[in-house]
Design an enzyme around this catalytic site. Structure first.
Site: not given
Length: 223
Positions: A9, A11, A129
């Site tokens: 998991q 953000a 990113d």
């Protein structure tokens, strides 16, 4: 979905392992942000999913390896995509090769990264990113297959500024994850420049990268 197995998991989303009609699959499910109004959150999430899928497909059209998209489900904000088999992240690969003192393998990887990012920017795709964790590798050092993943912050821009910032994001993440590796990152830049066919555009991108570096240094000095 009972056959889902939570992988990790982040953000923005959860990643699940799944089987998609007999094919190993990763499900990326974006979850609702409770601090946003439901309608606004739904609209923004749909936009990010569409942008992510579009960036993935445009990269593939440009000859860049990415996971195959199987399906998109807007009802539960999920992207079903190919699970890359037996990969190693570029981050782990650099750590391993550095520990072994294998500089030649590191240089070959740096050249592949530079060539891949040149193709991406030639298609006016901004990853948003770039880190060595968002690059998966298959194969051996002399024949590396590099997959770009996680286009959740991607956009489509032709400006030298945006491409320079994209490279800066990678540089900061690279040096943070791999200390004392500025020379290796310089090899990435040299490979990027050598692979970029539009010389004028490339010079502008590198100039913007230097501008962004200077702004970053000033912020660090000011605190």
């Amino acid at each position: 979905m009972e056959s889902r197995k939570l992988l990790k998991q982040g953000a923005e989303a959860k990643l699940y392992l799944h089987d998609f009609y007999g094919r190993p699959c990763i499900i990326k499910e974006r979850f609702q942000k409770q601090y946003r109004h439901h309608t606004l959150d739904s609209m923004l999430t749909n936009q990010r999913i569409k942008s992510e899928v579009r960036a993935n497909l445009r990269c593939r059209m440009a000859g860049i390896l990415t996971p195959t998209i199987f399906m998109v489900n807007f009802q539960d904000n999920s992207i079903y995509m190919e699970e890359i088999q037996d990969p190693i992240t570029a981050k782990q690969y650099i750590t391993d090769m550095s520990a072994q003192g294998d500089s030649s393998s590191l240089l070959m990887l740096a050249e592949v990264i530079g060539q891949t990012l040149s193709k991406m920017h030639a298609g006016n795709i901004i990853h948003g990113d770039l880190t060595t964790s968002n690059m998966l590798l298959q194969g051996n050092p002399s024949n590396l297959r590099l997959f770009l993943i996680d286009f959740g912050l991607s956009s489509f821009e032709a400006s030298a500024e945006d491409k320079g910032v994209d490279l800066y994001v990678l540089e900061r993440a690279f040096l943070s994850s791999h200390p004392n590796s500025q020379e290796l990152f310089n090899t990435i830049l040299n490979s990027y420049q050598a692979a970029t066919k539009n010389i004028k555009s490339c010079k502008e991108i590198i100039a913007k990268l230097e501008e962004v570096r200077m702004r970053g240094r000033k912020r660090t000095m000011i605190g």
